[in-house]
Design a protein around this motif. Structure first.
Motif, PDB file in Angstrom:
ATOM      1  N   LYS A   1       0.832  -1.208   0.000  1.00 13.46           N
ATOM      2  CA  LYS A   1       0.000   0.000   0.000  1.00 13.46           C
ATOM      3  C   LYS A   1       0.869   1.262   0.000  1.00 13.46           C
ATOM      4  O   LYS A   1       0.513   2.273  -0.622  1.00 13.46           O
ATOM      5  CB  LYS A   1      -0.919   0.007   1.227  1.00 13.46           C
ATOM      6  N   SER A   2       2.003   1.193   0.665  1.00 13.33           N
ATOM      7  CA  SER A   2       2.883   2.358   0.771  1.00 13.33           C
ATOM      8  C   SER A   2       3.458   2.768  -0.577  1.00 13.33           C
ATOM      9  O   SER A   2       3.765   3.946  -0.798  1.00 13.33           O
ATOM     10  CB  SER A   2       4.022   2.066   1.751  1.00 13.33           C
ATOM     11  N   LEU A   3       3.628   1.815  -1.481  1.00 10.92           N
ATOM     12  CA  LEU A   3       4.127   2.143  -2.817  1.00 10.92           C
ATOM     13  C   LEU A   3       3.218   3.151  -3.510  1.00 10.92           C
ATOM     14  O   LEU A   3       3.679   4.004  -4.279  1.00 10.92           O
ATOM     15  CB  LEU A   3       4.226   0.880  -3.677  1.00 10.92           C
ATOM     16  N   ASN A   4       1.917   3.075  -3.216  1.00  8.55           N
ATOM     17  CA  ASN A   4       0.937   3.901  -3.917  1.00  8.55           C
ATOM     18  C   ASN A   4       0.898   5.348  -3.445  1.00  8.55           C
ATOM     19  O   ASN A   4       0.240   6.181  -4.080  1.00  8.55           O
ATOM     20  CB  ASN A   4      -0.456   3.277  -3.788  1.00  8.55           C
TER      21      ASN A   4
ATOM     22  N   GLY B   1      10.020   8.172  -8.750  1.00  6.92           N
ATOM     23  CA  GLY B   1      11.368   8.528  -8.294  1.00  6.92           C
ATOM     24  C   GLY B   1      11.514   8.498  -6.786  1.00  6.92           C
ATOM     25  O   GLY B   1      12.601   8.756  -6.255  1.00  6.92           O
ATOM     26  N   GLY B   2      10.414   8.186  -6.077  1.00  9.48           N
ATOM     27  CA  GLY B   2      10.460   8.112  -4.623  1.00  9.48           C
ATOM     28  C   GLY B   2      11.195   6.880  -4.124  1.00  9.48           C
ATOM     29  O   GLY B   2      11.534   5.978  -4.907  1.00  9.48           O
ATOM     30  N   LYS B   3      11.430   6.853  -2.824  1.00  7.93           N
ATOM     31  CA  LYS B   3      12.185   5.750  -2.218  1.00  7.93           C
ATOM     32  C   LYS B   3      11.392   5.121  -1.085  1.00  7.93           C
ATOM     33  O   LYS B   3      10.792   5.830  -0.275  1.00  7.93           O
ATOM     34  CB  LYS B   3      13.523   6.253  -1.664  1.00  7.93           C
ATOM     35  N   ILE B   4      11.409   3.796  -1.044  1.00  6.61           N
ATOM     36  CA  ILE B   4      10.831   3.085   0.091  1.00  6.61           C
ATOM     37  C   ILE B   4      11.909   2.202   0.701  1.00  6.61           C
ATOM     38  O   ILE B   4      12.534   1.393   0.017  1.00  6.61           O
ATOM     39  CB  ILE B   4       9.575   2.280  -0.314  1.00  6.61           C
ATOM     40  N   ILE B   5      12.166   2.416   1.980  1.00  7.92           N
ATOM     41  CA  ILE B   5      13.195   1.660   2.698  1.00  7.92           C
ATOM     42  C   ILE B   5      12.479   0.818   3.734  1.00  7.92           C
ATOM     43  O   ILE B   5      11.769   1.349   4.594  1.00  7.92           O
ATOM     44  CB  ILE B   5      14.208   2.602   3.368  1.00  7.92           C
TER      45      ILE B   5
ATOM     46  N   LYS C   1       9.201  -5.865  -8.524  1.00  5.52           N
ATOM     47  CA  LYS C   1       8.563  -5.651  -9.834  1.00  5.52           C
ATOM     48  C   LYS C   1       7.544  -4.523  -9.767  1.00  5.52           C
ATOM     49  O   LYS C   1       7.483  -3.673 -10.653  1.00  5.52           O
ATOM     50  CB  LYS C   1       7.881  -6.949 -10.301  1.00  5.52           C
ATOM     51  N   LYS C   2       6.740  -4.519  -8.693  1.00  4.97           N
ATOM     52  CA  LYS C   2       5.739  -3.469  -8.546  1.00  4.97           C
ATOM     53  C   LYS C   2       6.397  -2.100  -8.371  1.00  4.97           C
ATOM     54  O   LYS C   2       5.956  -1.099  -8.956  1.00  4.97           O
ATOM     55  CB  LYS C   2       4.817  -3.765  -7.363  1.00  4.97           C
ATOM     56  N   ALA C   3       7.475  -2.051  -7.570  1.00  2.00           N
ATOM     57  CA  ALA C   3       8.190  -0.793  -7.353  1.00  2.00           C
ATOM     58  C   ALA C   3       8.795  -0.280  -8.663  1.00  2.00           C
ATOM     59  O   ALA C   3       8.702   0.914  -8.985  1.00  2.00           O
ATOM     60  CB  ALA C   3       9.276  -0.986  -6.296  1.00  2.00           C
TER      61      ALA C   3
END
Length: 332
Positions: free
Chosen positions: A220-223, A228-232, A265-267
């Motif tokens: 959910k956080s990907l959305n 160009g954003g980052k998820i760690i 893949k989704k990211a």
């Protein structure tokens, strides 16, 4: 010395056992432990959840945070002397702070902040290094960027809010409503009650997410991120890049490639940089964090302090998920 250890991976309790006091190696300091922080990582290692990426030999003394006094120094140690008050997150495979003494490489040790008690100092190393490595090293968080920090009232969250605010970011976080006043005081700008609200419906065009929750929350956080954003993520799934960093065996690389394939893949499709962080010990970074603590930028948030004899109760409390901030064990 007294210690709390396991003889095999288990969902049961730690065993209180007498073991020899370690000696300081040539590049190590021997620390008499005054206080030790308790982390969910201790529970995950105890049950064997991380044995694929972090295999330990048994018996194993648990514990990843320490504050105490140097009582012995190795012949090659240059930074510390007997009597120094220090704190540390020992390196992986050299943990063991649920005990009365521990020997740690001087590169993983820092001087204790002068304005903190031993209990407060013991609450800092693992979570603060995690946050530093996530926000400074991986995210390169900048002024006026927007960051979503999940579970703001937890051990990592309470420090992440403070460092993100110092770096000039706008911060959203999730918690129960009863924690809102605390989180506002730590720097949160947007407060979301996870019991009644859906962060995915509220947040958009964020630059960074610090993920500490389950896979559903991660997806959910990907959305809410802008391209160009980052998820760690500090809760997984680990990636092939991480496997390479820890020089994992070939079969572990294959397993991690498969378990992280969906999220990667989704990211990639959304043009988002996904990375997994398993923090590492670093005395120099901890000394930088000390400077921020001593000028009042970062302060520890402690929920409960347990006596050493109640180490199992302290670990159970952390496992319950009810802690607001950190849980600490007092030895002296």
């Amino acid at each position: 010395m007294r210690s709390f250890l396991i003889n095999k991976y288990t969902k049961g309790s730690l065993q209180l056992a007498e073991v020899p006091i370690p000696k300081a190696g040539d590049s190590e300091v021997l620390i008499e432990i005054h206080a030790s922080g308790v982390n969910l990582l201790d529970s995950k290692i105890k049950t064997g959840e991380f044995k694929l990426i972090l295999p330990y030999k048994m018996p194993l003394i648990l514990g990843h945070d320490v504050a105490g006094t140097v009582i012995q120094v190795g012949k090659n140690v240059k930074k510390f002397k007997i009597g120094d008050e220090v704190y540390s997150r020992p390196a992986d495979h050299h943990i063991g702070t649920f005990a009365e003494f521990i020997a740690i490489n001087e590169n993983d040790v820092a001087f204790k902040p002068k304005n903190l008690s031993m209990e407060e100092a013991a609450a800092i190393p693992l979570v603060a290094l995690t946050v530093w490595q996530a926000l400074v090293e991986k995210a390169n968080l900048k002024k006026n960027q927007k960051i979503f920090i999940q579970a703001g009232s937890g051990g990592v969250g309470t420090i992440a809010l403070q460092l993100a605010k110092y770096l000039g970011a706008t911060i959203a976080t999730t918690a129960s409503e009863k924690s809102f006043d605390l989180l506002k005081s730590l720097g949160a700008d947007v407060l979301i009650d996870y019991k009644t609200q859906d962060f995915e419906a509220i947040l958009k065009d964020y630059d960074v997410v610090l993920n500490s929750q389950d896979t559903k929350t991660l997806k959910k956080s990907l959305n809410i991120l802008k391209p160009g954003g980052k998820i760690i993520s500090i809760s997984g799934p680990p990636t092939p890049t991480f496997a390479k960093e820890i020089r994992a065996p070939w079969f572990v690389k294959i397993i991690l490639t498969l378990v992280s394939l969906g999220i990667r893949k989704k990211a990639k499709k959304l043009d988002i940089d996904y990375s997994f962080l398993f923090m590492h010990a670093d005395g120099e970074q901890l000394q930088e964090i000390t400077k921020l603590i001593e000028v009042g930028v970062i302060k520890p948030v402690i929920d409960k302090v347990f006596p050493f004899e109640q180490t199992n109760s302290a670990l159970e409390y952390v496992e319950s998920g009810r802690a607001k901030g950190k849980v600490v064990i007092r030895l002296k």
